[in-house]
Design an enzyme around this catalytic site. Structure first.
Site, mmCIF file in Angstrom:
data_model
loop_
_atom_site.group_PDB
_atom_site.id
_atom_site.type_symbol
_atom_site.label_atom_id
_atom_site.label_comp_id
_atom_site.label_asym_id
_atom_site.label_seq_id
_atom_site.Cartn_x
_atom_site.Cartn_y
_atom_site.Cartn_z
ATOM 1 N N ASP A 140 -2.723 -4.914 0.552
ATOM 2 C CA ASP A 140 -2.114 -6.465 0.848
ATOM 3 C C ASP A 140 -2.670 -6.748 2.417
ATOM 4 O OD1 ASP A 140 -0.959 -4.122 2.509
ATOM 5 O OD2 ASP A 140 1.265 -4.971 2.098
ATOM 6 N N MET A 179 0.711 -1.181 0.019
ATOM 7 C CA MET A 179 -0.012 0.133 0.095
ATOM 8 C C MET A 179 1.113 1.252 0.095
ATOM 9 S SD MET A 179 -2.902 -1.204 2.717
ATOM 10 C CE MET A 179 -3.953 0.355 2.425
ATOM 11 N N HIS A 180 0.221 2.487 -0.184
ATOM 12 C CA HIS A 180 0.867 3.801 0.076
ATOM 13 C C HIS A 180 1.625 4.144 -1.008
ATOM 14 C CE1 HIS A 180 -1.291 3.100 3.738
ATOM 15 N NE2 HIS A 180 -0.228 2.250 4.360
#
Length: 484
Positions: A235, A79-80
């Site tokens: 995830d 992520m991110h």
């Protein structure tokens, strides 16, 4: 056949499953991370594409009939991250990853902006996507002016697979541009970060269709018919789908590179001040909350590098059973910390080192420090109203009996160990693909794995570990001033 692709930090994992969820084959391809400056963490998105070509080539060579029958692909990913594209979908710079902390000042500015926490349900952490783009605006302004589209890592892979710019709710909720309660982009949060809605991908739920595989790739991989891509998930949301954690009260603890303690929620109940993440789940009308520590098995990997001993050898120096906490305390803040401190500057420490301490005692202290940090996350989750009676234990660190025994006694919660086999993010992604193609309900597809055994807290030691955790917790304010 259905395929789950999990685009992790160190590699891409592919899992081929049947419609009833049986795992038929798996492949993995590794790639590297670049750290050109302290606090930077970057990858070349082309490496993700190359990894996908590798795993698909290997699967086709080994299982041509199964790959030919592929009907759905689910995507999961780290992520991110920030993948910046121009109007022609050319990559403008290396992708900035979740553990890139260069945007700490930008994150602080955004976090202090009116209504940001209210909109997003979260603190704006330096690793989130929005502060990264604000850093680019300040430090690479000519490049920032060319940004036409920002994609999360798994969604860049989707763009290559389908030609479409689409994301799902769970991954998008980690950008700090998202209204997590409304499950949509927030124009106000985007404007605060000097971004626009037209620079964002379209949105779908994780279990809904999110594009179709390009015809040239179907031909290259020998696939006989159309292939639907599911929206997929970040995830941890995908891992929760793989572990059957989406009902209120269910959750897991993951001892991976980072550490995660996740609780599924049937309603939206953010508490940003706790530094607990509140994100959309990958299934509709569900959310999840989690405490995150930035280094879990990474701490053992660090000790492995400095001692020259493999992690398994370090774990092997410990006794078969725990006997109580060490006199040595380890603070696992090797890369800063998220829950509960939101402190990218803090760094790790050994406290109480004695000339008599040996390698085994250092290893024990590292494992206990990670467990204490996860206890901080459990305490923070309890403030939000999350209630957990047991936890599924997953991740590479769950192979250590000593670590599991320590964790159960520190958390004072039973830990369920699943039977061998796949139950992580790649399986969750494949399950999302099954739902997207067949219309099956998530609760019918995303069942919990069979439990091999349960590890109970040591009733004779929980008080001692609670006292050790109190000492651990008091050390953060004591050392914080040294890193400001």
């Amino acid at each position: 056949m259905y395929l789950g692709l999990d685009l992790g930090t160190s590699g891409l994992r592919a899992l081929l499953v049947s419609e009833n969820g049986d795992v038929l084959a798996e492949e993995e391809a590794k790639y590297g991370t670049q750290t050109p400056h302290p606090g930077w963490s970057e990858q070349d998105p082309q490496d993700w594409v190359t990894a996908c070509e590798t795993v698909m080539g290997n699967l086709r060579q080994a299982y041509p009939d199964k790959v030919a029958a592929l009907r759905g692909i689910g995507l999961s990913g780290q992520m991110h991250g920030a993948t910046l594209l121009d109007a022609d979908h050319n990559v403008l710079r290396p992708a900035m990853l979740w553990n890139d902390t260069r945007a700490a000042q930008e994150a602080q500015r955004l976090d202090q902006a009116p209504h940001m926490r209210e909109i997003t349900g979260n603190i704006v952490f330096p690793g989130f996507t929005a502060p990264k783009l604000d850093w680019v605006r300040s430090n690479e302004p000519e490049l920032f002016d060319k940004v036409a589209l920002v994609l999360l890592p798994k969604d860049y892979l989707r763009l290559w697979l389908t030609g479409e710019a689409i994301s799902d709710m769970s991954d998008s909720a980690g950008t700090a541009w998202f209204d997590t309660g409304a499950r949509d982009w927030s124009d106000a949060a985007l404007a605060e970060g000097h971004m626009r809605r037209d620079q964002m991908p379209a949105l779908v739920e994780g279990a809904a269709p999110g594009g179709q595989l390009r015809g040239d790739l179907r031909a290259a991989w020998g696939i006989s018919g159309p292939v639907v891509l599911a929206g997929g998930g970040g995830d941890n949301a995908a891992a929760a789908c793989g572990a059957g954690c989406f009902a209120e009260g269910s959750g897991f603890v993951s001892l991976g590179t980072s550490g995660v303690l996740l609780a599924a929620r049937s309603s939206y109940a953010p508490a940003p001040a706790t530094a607990v993440h509140s994100f959309c789940h990958a299934v509709p009308e569900r959310w999840y909350q989690m405490g995150v520590i930035l280094a879990a098995t990474d701490c053992l990997n660090w000790l492995s590098r400095v001692t020259g001993q493999p992690p398994a050898a370090l774990a092997g120096t410990l006794p078969a059973q725990i006997a109580g906490p060490s006199t040595l305390t380890f603070l696992p803040y090797l890369s800063g910390e998220r829950t509960p401190h939101n402190d990218p500057a803090i760094r790790g420490s050994f406290v109480g080192l004695d000339i008599s301490h040996d390698q085994a005692e250092l290893t024990q202290a590292v494992m206990e420090g990670v467990a204490f940090a996860l206890r901080d996350s459990l305490d923070a989750l309890s403030v939000t109203g999350a209630r957990l009676e047991t936890l599924l234990a997953i991740g590479g660190g769950a192979q250590s009996e000593f670590w599991l025994d320590t964790l159960a006694s520190v958390l004072n919660l039973p830990l369920d160990l699943p039977e061998g086999g796949a139950f992580g993010a790649a399986l969750g992604a494949a399950r999302l693909a099954i739902c997207a193609v067949t219309g099956a309900q998530p609760e019918d597809v995303m069942t919990a794995p069979p439990i091999a055994r349960q590890i109970l807290p040591r009733a004779d030691l929980t008080d001692a570990y609670a006292a050790a955790h109190d000492r651990y917790r008091a050390l953060y304010p004591a050392i914080r001033g040294a890193f400001q």
